[in-house]
Design an enzyme around this catalytic site. Structure first.
Site: not given
Lengths: 405, 405
Positions: B153, B190, B400, B405
């Site tokens: 991811t 994860t 982070n 937006t």
């Protein structure tokens, strides 16, 4: 960069308490780096100190002296924390106390030392001793603002609070200053608080107030979870307010405690507002807890989560990160589906996910503000704890990742 | 930005284990976002899961299925974590397992689901179900590299490890992949690990290995202290290596365990090396502890200290910050003057302060490297624990603190 205006108040002088300032040239020549509190005889002092086991010589010595005598002076120096200095550091702290005691014709144990600044370097005792006459000669009851500046290290602004309250038909004055903004190499921006009042307070009650109020204010703030080696918060009560001794049974105790609490909170919050790189002042309010321990575990886990803190910096109402922090706080048997999380008065989380009535617009409006409250109701008891913190910004990293030149 | 070369190894296929990949269009069209592991009948599976109480539906379901049946498939999707999705989330996870089970003519409980990605949004069950044929039709033993990419991811690079070892006179193969780099809004990156071997391992031993090896690798890494809602690390053993069942008494168990440990460690370390904004791979080694708990308390307090982590980013041998972190780790009766701290093989702290034989040049040389070891000897016992982490950089905040937006 700090949050909120941070203006110093007009300080009320506290009868029985006088302050002196000097430039000892401990680190920077010409800088006001020595502050003394002179306490009238009969004054009582209580306080709380760092729990960090890596604890500086002045902390050990202050604790010791406090147990042996009623303090007459507090001696505070910046520019050197006298921490990580081993046995020599203790000797040096003693030497400074002894020198002041000699000049004031008192015993050494009646002096409480406090140091903040560079660690691992020997305390420049001679410079401090030589500056003592300057500190002592012009002691006055209205040098609070100077003292607030005099105890600064990495703070961007001085911090103070001052109030008066009616007790037993008389006016009691409470004034205080604090410092602390985080730790910068090689300095340790220790958290210090000095609160003085002219109230006449029974000794046990004074310790109870110092511990309890300190616990719920100075011990409930966190910038980055790190605690310094030199943290201390002292409560000085000269007893000169003119009325009877205030004890645990006094009807006006509540009014006095409330006023003290306001001063403690203002001083503690000021430290958070001046946190390194802080752009947000964040209140984390945990209620419905089954115990104080779990309320604090939840509050601090959220307050220390880098992901929550960077989201705060981004004004991002990121409920997933808050919930994940709550979920790892170690609360046994916590039902994530039962708890509720609010941003201000906007319900963000309910039933284990984003609240159905949550609107992005309302949540964003809360997060866009400088002052943010995250309220977590665990729905499993009736204990409540509040912790205050700030966000993690790029400036936090910049300030703390100084390259050697 | 990640630390070290991070090249994928040549994967050894694992007899009895085949992999399939598909594009379900869960979040991004065309992206490989569905990975299946197909396990030959007789395979055994054990694993460890997140301890976060805010735990996603697939984790709950995988745990449940693992207790009910011997898994025949692992079904992994990215793009959606199916977390914070309540009861609907559980129904959706079940629906995916049921669909795969129907297509493979097995029972639903023989499928273990794993999800990672966006939280709080319903799992796109139809898309996943529609992509299952694609995932199942071309299962093969040599699609490990694709699978490593398929489970990514927020990772910047795929992560894998592969080894072979002699056991009972035969070659045992171990291959594994992992993912995880931190949490980004609204995704939860994860931490996942999937390790497969053709060894024939007694069930109790398998669980013991999965727990023990997982504990000392995946459960000893930390990027920012936050744990995800979907973390899992699974060990699959097809049993097809051709030799006798390996039990706790097998003479070659040590060789097998060592090889598995190497794979687990490589996969876990790869996650740290790819930590958000990481520029340093840091080993924190605590020895001389009186208990595992205190060794871990010290290691994690240092590993999580924002001040230590920003100092690491700055290549700054800041002993004061490390000692302050050790001091607040909550180790009862810790003698700060007894412990020693090393940077690499350079003694940094001794006797409560900077080591007398410490030289700035040697310390700086250690800190300038990408791989750094901080070794803390508490000198009060013989327990040792190691934790791995990375530094805190500006990029961590940037990644982070995404603005909406």
């Amino acid at each position: 960069m700090a949050v909120g205006p941070g203006t110093l108040p007009e300080f009320f002088p506290v009868p029985g308490i006088r302050l002196g300032i000097a430039s000892a040239g401990i680190k920077k020549p010409g800088r006001k780096d020595l502050v003394v509190f002179e306490l009238a005889p009969g004054s009582r002092v209580a306080g709380i100190f760092t729990r960090n086991q890596f604890c500086a010589a002045p902390v050990t010595l202050s604790r010791r002296h406090l147990s042996l005598a009623s303090p007459r002076y507090l001696l505070i120096n910046t520019g050197n924390a006298n921490a990580g200095t081993g046995a020599q550091g203790m000797e040096d702290a003693i030497a400074c106390c002894r020198a002041l005691a000699d000049q004031a014709s008192i015993s050494m144990e009646e002096v409480l030392p406090f140091s903040t600044g560079v660690i691992g370097e020997p305390l420049p005792v001679t410079k401090i001793v030589n500056a003592l006459p300057q500190a002592l000669e012009a002691v006055s009851g209205d040098r609070w603002a100077e003292a607030a500046s005099g105890i600064m290290t990495t703070d961007t602004r001085p911090k103070g609070a001052s109030r008066q309250v009616e007790v037993n038909g008389r006016t009691v004055t409470i004034s205080g200053i604090s410092k602390g903004a985080g730790m910068i190499r090689p300095n340790m921006a220790t958290m210090l608080g000095f609160i003085a009042t002219d109230a006449l307070i029974a000794p046990d009650l004074l310790q109870s107030l110092a511990s309890g109020l300190g616990e719920k204010s100075f011990n409930r703030i966190t910038i980055d979870g790190d605690t310094s080696t030199n943290d201390a918060c002292m409560l000085m009560a000269s007893g000169q307010y003119g009325g009877p001794e205030i004890t645990a049974d006094s009807p006006d105790l509540a009014a006095l405690r409330d006023a003290l609490e306001q001063v403690y909170l203002e001083l503690a919050h000021a430290i958070v507002r001046d946190g390194e790189g802080a752009t947000k002042f964040v209140t984390i309010d945990v209620s419905g807890a089954a115990s104080q321990q779990e309320a604090l575990d939840v509050a601090y886990t959220v307050a220390h989560s880098p992901l929550v803190k960077t989201a705060l910096y981004a004004s991002d109402p990121n409920w997933g990160r808050i919930l994940a922090a709550v979920g790892r706080a170690g609360v046994s048997g916590l039902d994530l589906n039962a708890l509720e999380i609010y941003l201000g008065d906007v319900c963000l989380v309910r039933h284990g996910g984003r609240a159905e009535d949550y609107s992005e617009e309302r949540g964003q409006a809360v997060m866009d503000r400088e002052e943010i409250t995250i309220a977590i109701d665990l729905k499993r008891g009736d204990v409540r704890e509040t912790v205050w913190t700030c966000d993690f910004s790029h400036n936090y990293v910049t300030i703390n990742a100084e390259y050697r030149t």
